[in-house]
Motif scaffolding. Structure first.
Motif, PDB file in Angstrom:
ATOM      1  N   PHE A   3       0.833  -1.196   0.000  1.00  0.00           N
ATOM      2  CA  PHE A   3       0.000   0.000   0.000  1.00  0.00           C
ATOM      3  C   PHE A   3       0.876   1.257   0.000  1.00  0.00           C
ATOM      4  N   PRO A   4       0.567   2.253  -0.872  1.00  0.00           N
ATOM      5  CA  PRO A   4       1.456   3.421  -0.990  1.00  0.00           C
ATOM      6  C   PRO A   4       1.386   4.373   0.212  1.00  0.00           C
ATOM      7  N   ILE A   5       2.501   4.463   0.926  1.00  0.00           N
ATOM      8  CA  ILE A   5       2.627   5.414   2.041  1.00  0.00           C
ATOM      9  C   ILE A   5       3.677   6.437   1.625  1.00  0.00           C
ATOM     10  N   ILE A   6       3.283   7.708   1.601  1.00  0.00           N
ATOM     11  CA  ILE A   6       4.123   8.748   1.004  1.00  0.00           C
ATOM     12  C   ILE A   6       4.479   9.792   2.058  1.00  0.00           C
ATOM     13  N   ASN A   7       5.778   9.994   2.224  1.00  0.00           N
ATOM     14  CA  ASN A   7       6.267  10.964   3.205  1.00  0.00           C
ATOM     15  C   ASN A   7       6.482  12.305   2.497  1.00  0.00           C
ATOM     16  N   LEU A   8       5.728  13.313   2.920  1.00  0.00           N
ATOM     17  CA  LEU A   8       5.806  14.622   2.243  1.00  0.00           C
ATOM     18  C   LEU A   8       6.897  15.531   2.804  1.00  0.00           C
ATOM     19  N   GLU A   9       7.657  15.016   3.761  1.00  0.00           N
ATOM     20  CA  GLU A   9       8.589  15.882   4.489  1.00  0.00           C
ATOM     21  C   GLU A   9       9.481  16.710   3.568  1.00  0.00           C
ATOM     22  N   LYS A  10      10.000  16.078   2.505  1.00  0.00           N
ATOM     23  CA  LYS A  10      10.974  16.787   1.653  1.00  0.00           C
ATOM     24  C   LYS A  10      10.368  17.202   0.326  1.00  0.00           C
ATOM     25  N   GLU A  28      -2.817   6.537 -10.158  1.00  0.00           N
ATOM     26  CA  GLU A  28      -3.113   5.757 -11.367  1.00  0.00           C
ATOM     27  C   GLU A  28      -3.422   4.294 -11.054  1.00  0.00           C
ATOM     28  N   ASN A  29      -2.769   3.754 -10.017  1.00  0.00           N
ATOM     29  CA  ASN A  29      -2.852   2.312  -9.802  1.00  0.00           C
ATOM     30  C   ASN A  29      -3.601   1.879  -8.540  1.00  0.00           C
ATOM     31  N   TRP A  30      -3.811   2.819  -7.626  1.00  0.00           N
ATOM     32  CA  TRP A  30      -4.488   2.448  -6.380  1.00  0.00           C
ATOM     33  C   TRP A  30      -5.768   3.238  -6.116  1.00  0.00           C
ATOM     34  N   GLY A  31      -5.769   4.521  -6.493  1.00  0.00           N
ATOM     35  CA  GLY A  31      -6.895   5.390  -6.133  1.00  0.00           C
ATOM     36  C   GLY A  31      -6.859   5.829  -4.675  1.00  0.00           C
ATOM     37  N   PHE A  32      -5.834   5.382  -3.955  1.00  0.00           N
ATOM     38  CA  PHE A  32      -5.659   5.653  -2.523  1.00  0.00           C
ATOM     39  C   PHE A  32      -4.181   5.825  -2.224  1.00  0.00           C
ATOM     40  N   PHE A  33      -3.847   6.653  -1.246  1.00  0.00           N
ATOM     41  CA  PHE A  33      -2.488   6.657  -0.682  1.00  0.00           C
ATOM     42  C   PHE A  33      -2.546   7.253   0.718  1.00  0.00           C
ATOM     43  N   LEU A 194     -10.566  -0.450   7.330  1.00  0.00           N
ATOM     44  CA  LEU A 194     -10.782   0.108   5.994  1.00  0.00           C
ATOM     45  C   LEU A 194     -10.070  -0.769   4.962  1.00  0.00           C
ATOM     46  N   GLN A 195     -10.804  -1.125   3.909  1.00  0.00           N
ATOM     47  CA  GLN A 195     -10.228  -1.943   2.836  1.00  0.00           C
ATOM     48  C   GLN A 195     -10.605  -1.353   1.481  1.00  0.00           C
ATOM     49  N   LEU A 196      -9.718  -1.559   0.501  1.00  0.00           N
ATOM     50  CA  LEU A 196     -10.044  -1.133  -0.860  1.00  0.00           C
ATOM     51  C   LEU A 196      -9.887  -2.324  -1.798  1.00  0.00           C
ATOM     52  N   LEU A 197     -10.571  -2.235  -2.926  1.00  0.00           N
ATOM     53  CA  LEU A 197     -10.521  -3.331  -3.895  1.00  0.00           C
ATOM     54  C   LEU A 197      -9.429  -3.051  -4.911  1.00  0.00           C
ATOM     55  N   LYS A 198      -8.444  -3.957  -4.968  1.00  0.00           N
ATOM     56  CA  LYS A 198      -7.350  -3.799  -5.934  1.00  0.00           C
ATOM     57  C   LYS A 198      -7.149  -5.128  -6.636  1.00  0.00           C
ATOM     58  N   ASP A 199      -7.217  -5.121  -7.968  1.00  0.00           N
ATOM     59  CA  ASP A 199      -7.073  -6.352  -8.760  1.00  0.00           C
ATOM     60  C   ASP A 199      -7.968  -7.467  -8.202  1.00  0.00           C
ATOM     61  N   ASP A 200      -9.224  -7.103  -7.940  1.00  0.00           N
ATOM     62  CA  ASP A 200     -10.225  -8.062  -7.455  1.00  0.00           C
ATOM     63  C   ASP A 200      -9.935  -8.640  -6.077  1.00  0.00           C
ATOM     64  N   GLN A 201      -9.037  -7.999  -5.327  1.00  0.00           N
ATOM     65  CA  GLN A 201      -8.787  -8.453  -3.952  1.00  0.00           C
ATOM     66  C   GLN A 201      -8.995  -7.311  -2.977  1.00  0.00           C
ATOM     67  N   TRP A 202      -9.524  -7.631  -1.799  1.00  0.00           N
ATOM     68  CA  TRP A 202      -9.674  -6.611  -0.757  1.00  0.00           C
ATOM     69  C   TRP A 202      -8.349  -6.447  -0.023  1.00  0.00           C
ATOM     70  N   VAL A 203      -7.851  -5.224  -0.013  1.00  0.00           N
ATOM     71  CA  VAL A 203      -6.547  -4.920   0.585  1.00  0.00           C
ATOM     72  C   VAL A 203      -6.765  -3.975   1.770  1.00  0.00           C
ATOM     73  N   ASP A 204      -6.108  -4.260   2.885  1.00  0.00           N
ATOM     74  CA  ASP A 204      -6.234  -3.383   4.061  1.00  0.00           C
ATOM     75  C   ASP A 204      -5.497  -2.070   3.850  1.00  0.00           C
ATOM     76  N   VAL A 205      -6.127  -0.966   4.280  1.00  0.00           N
ATOM     77  CA  VAL A 205      -5.427   0.321   4.354  1.00  0.00           C
ATOM     78  C   VAL A 205      -4.819   0.368   5.752  1.00  0.00           C
ATOM     79  N   PRO A 206      -3.485   0.324   5.837  1.00  0.00           N
ATOM     80  CA  PRO A 206      -2.878   0.169   7.166  1.00  0.00           C
ATOM     81  C   PRO A 206      -3.119   1.385   8.055  1.00  0.00           C
ATOM     82  N   ASN A 215      -8.059   9.585  -0.845  1.00  0.00           N
ATOM     83  CA  ASN A 215      -8.557   8.804  -1.983  1.00  0.00           C
ATOM     84  C   ASN A 215      -9.272   9.684  -2.998  1.00  0.00           C
ATOM     85  N   ILE A 216      -9.355   9.123  -4.195  1.00  0.00           N
ATOM     86  CA  ILE A 216      -9.881   9.820  -5.371  1.00  0.00           C
ATOM     87  C   ILE A 216     -11.383   9.572  -5.448  1.00  0.00           C
ATOM     88  N   GLY A 217     -12.172  10.632  -5.660  1.00  0.00           N
ATOM     89  CA  GLY A 217     -13.615  10.467  -5.833  1.00  0.00           C
ATOM     90  C   GLY A 217     -14.011  10.437  -7.306  1.00  0.00           C
TER      91      GLY A 217
END
Length: 311
Positions: A3-10, A28-33, A194-206, A215-217
């Motif tokens: 799951f994409p975790i992005i540090n904005l510090e820099k 493009e690939n998750w709709g969530f970060f 919280l879970q999102l659907l990615k490639d037909d699988q439910w993935v946990d949002v950590p 997330n993208i609406g």
């Protein structure tokens, strides 16, 4: 599949390009970060969490128990498809705030939520400009499209998901995509769900402490002509523990904003993105349609809007 975790510090240093690249990939690939070091102070978020949980205990917990009893939900034997195991209320911030009108908020909580809204609004606008940068759109483009005649619509859904005796039969929140623009979520860091659907699988949002999940609406899917997609997500209720807290802030277009694919992202000769894939519509009309179809697939909603457009 991490799951994409992005540090904005820099973000404003020499690491800007790789950070933007990560955001682009997530859109493009998750709709969530999930964002770390997003500029909202950890101590402030702790305060929001403490007061939100206090408010639930004091004003909402008993009401929820009575609701569960009245509907016989603690004894269900079959899957429940028409309601969610959540206790919620809604704070409207823009165009006009309703924080002063909600009767049972403590003064301190009222003040903190006002400040919370201001910080999140700022973060949402920063993020929209980062998306513009990645999409090759002029700075401010998305904010302007969202503006309508009275500015954006912005509000926070404050939710608690109490422990649930039958989490296999009742969802905390049924699967749906979000109708609006960009959603910023401050969630419990101790209780997942919280879970999102990615490639037909439910993935946990950590659950990560002091992070903001983005997330993208549906509206950003339309404006980007499908380059970024809104993604199905749900909340699984937990059997034990204290329950989960979630504050989802929706930065949406104004009710009369006209939404359509950005001309810069369509119609370039010789490229795949030649075709306009989404209709043009007024945001409020989409919301009226969504209200009845929230827990169904989004594609028929877009089709219905196309039919309105061609009439």
């Amino acid at each position: 599949m991490e799951f994409p975790i992005i540090n904005l510090e820099k973000l404003n240093g020499e690491e800007r390009a790789p950070i933007l690249e990560k955001i682009k990939d997530a859109c493009e690939n998750w709709g969530f970060f999930e964002l770390l070091n997003h500029g909202i102070e950890p101590e402030f978020l702790d305060k929001v969490e403490r007061l939100t949980k206090q408010h639930y205990k004091k004003c909402m917990e008993q009401r929820f128990k009575e609701l569960v009893e009245s509907k016989g939900l603690d004894g269900v034997q079959a899957e429940v498809n028409d309601l969610d195991w959540e206790s919620t209320f809604f704070l409207r911030h823009l165009p006009v705030s309703n924080i002063a009108d909600l009767p049972d908020l403590a003064d301190e909580y009222r003040a903190v939520m006002k400040e919370f809204a201001a910080k999140l609004e700022k973060l949402a606008e920063v993020l929209l400009d980062l998306l513009c940068e990645n999409l090759g759109l002029p700075k401010g483009y998305l904010k302007n499209v969202f503006y309508g005649s009275k500015g954006p619509t912005f509000g926070t859904k404050v939710s608690n998901y109490p422990p649930c005796p039958k989490p296999d039969l009742i969802k905390g929140l049924r699967a749906h995509t979000d109708a609006g623009g960009i959603i910023l979520l401050f969630q419990d860091d101790k209780v997942s769900g919280l879970q999102l659907l990615k490639d037909d699988q439910w993935v946990d949002v950590p659950p990560v402490r002091h992070s903001i999940v983005v997330n993208i609406g549906d509206q950003l899917e339309v404006i980007t002509n499908g380059k970024y997609k809104s993604v199905l997500h749900r909340v699984i209720a937990q059997r034990d523990g204290e329950g989960r807290m979630s504050l989802a802030s929706f930065y949406n277009p104004g009710s009369d904003a006209v939404i359509y694919p950005a001309p810069a992202l369509v119609g370039k000769e010789g490229e795949e993105k030649n075709e306009v894939l989404y209709p043009k519509f007024v945001f409020e009309d989409y919301m009226k349609l969504y209200a009845g179809l929230k827990f169904q697939a989004k594609e028929p909603r877009f089709e219905a809007m196309k039919a309105v457009e061609s009439n």
